[in-house]
Design an enzyme around this catalytic site. Structure first.
Site, short mmCIF file in Angstrom:
data_model
loop_
_atom_site.label_atom_id
_atom_site.label_comp_id
_atom_site.label_asym_id
_atom_site.label_seq_id
_atom_site.Cartn_x
_atom_site.Cartn_y
_atom_site.Cartn_z
N PRO A 2 0.80 -1.20 0.00
CA PRO A 2 0.00 0.00 0.00
C PRO A 2 0.82 1.24 0.00
O PRO A 2 1.62 1.49 0.90
CB PRO A 2 -0.76 -0.12 1.30
CG PRO A 2 0.09 -1.00 2.17
CD PRO A 2 1.14 -1.59 1.35
N GLU A 3 0.64 2.05 -1.03
CA GLU A 3 1.16 3.41 -1.03
C GLU A 3 -0.07 4.33 -1.04
O GLU A 3 -1.18 3.85 -0.87
CB GLU A 3 2.06 3.64 -2.25
CG GLU A 3 3.20 2.63 -2.32
CD GLU A 3 4.09 2.83 -3.54
OE1 GLU A 3 4.21 3.96 -4.00
OE2 GLU A 3 4.66 1.83 -4.02
#
Length: 281
Positions: A2-3
């Site tokens: 996750p960014e």
DNA sequence: GTCCATGTTCTTTA
DNA sequence: CTAAAGAACATGGA
């Protein structure tokens, strides 16, 4: 996985479904995913209502009806999902929150917020009344080019490693740094303080364009990432350089290169992102 | 068995 | 002080 775009997608899918809902029961099967270690997270959360859910950098921040906050960081393999309570609980599920509907809402089946993270690089942080963004840089989506210039001018580091530093800028990770540098036409090893003003402006624009497009496509799923509804993203199909080493550049057909910078694999097009002599380290 | 992985943080070295 | 490099954390997939 996750960014910023993935975390934003999780927040967007979670927000309309549990804002105003009450945490009726808490099951914490691994206490070591909670920071600070000694805090009674279940005690803090039980019978509190979720006032709001927001993103700060890569953090999913929950604000409760008593004004206290906690956040979830997904690390590399974390998932934050909303599932029916009767759904099978996957291995490495560390936290379950039973959610009860707001008064007046017809009762549906019991829903659970579940935090699962096999590698456990992620976790849950209890903030109490503290701010969720301590020691974090500004948000890239609202960043002004002048502010980015000011921050980059103060360091001699390679732009790739600087953009991964969450104290400089909050939310970018390995995928979106590589993608943004490609769109801006900047070599990942370019020294920050030697970037031309025009390059910084292009970088600021590129980051916003890449992040907005990625959010529109619900993030990138390389392996584990899913949103709060369990759905994968689609932006990985539009990557220009990330994980495309040896494949032709979508602009100029040159082979995409892979090097290691700051311990992270780094992908770029040697033709579209030339190492200008003045900006190399 | 090997290498690699969307993240962060600490230690060592220069 | 800056910074880069490497390792560490823990698990699973190719």
């Amino acid at each position: 996985m996750p960014e910023l775009p993935e975390v934003q997608t999780v927040v967007d899918t979670l927000r309309p479904r549990i804002t105003g809902w009450r945490i009726t029961e808490v099951r914490l099967s691994r206490t070591d995913v909670v920071t600070p270690g000694g805090c009674d997270l279940p005690g803090h959360l039980r019978n509190r209502t979720v006032r709001s859910i927001d993103r700060r950098g890569k953090r999913v921040v929950f604000t409760l009806d008593d004004g206290n906050r906690f956040y979830v960081h997904l690390g590399m393999t974390g998932r934050l999902t909303l599932e029916p309570a009767e759904a099978e609980v996957a291995p490495h599920t560390h936290l379950l929150l039973d959610m009860g509907p707001p008064p007046g809402l017809a009762i549906r089946r019991l829903q659970q917020v579940r935090f699962r993270d096999p590698r456990r690089f992620g976790g849950v942080w209890w903030l109490g009344g503290a701010d969720a963004g301590e020691n974090m840089g500004p948000e890239p989506l609202t960043l002004r080019s002048s502010e980015l210039l000011r921050r980059l001018a103060g360091t001699t580091r390679a732009v790739k490693t600087a953009l991964l530093d969450q104290r400089l800028l909050a939310g970018l990770g390995n995928i979106y740094v590589d993608e943004s540098l490609f769109v801006a036409g900047i070599h990942p090893q370019a020294r920050c303080d030697r970037l031309a003003v025009e390059q910084v402006r292009a970088l600021c624009r590129a980051m916003k364009q890449v992040l907005r497009r990625a959010i529109r496509h619900r993030g990138s799923t390389l392996r584990d990432y899913v949103d709060a509804e369990g759905k994968a993203g689609g932006f990985q199909r539009l990557h220009r350089v990330y994980d495309r080493a040896g494949q032709p550049c979508r602009n100029c057909r040159t082979r995409i290169e892979r090097i290691v910078l700051g311990g992270r694999s780094t992908h770029f097009c040697p033709r579209c992102q030339p190492p200008s002599p003045a900006s190399r380290g």
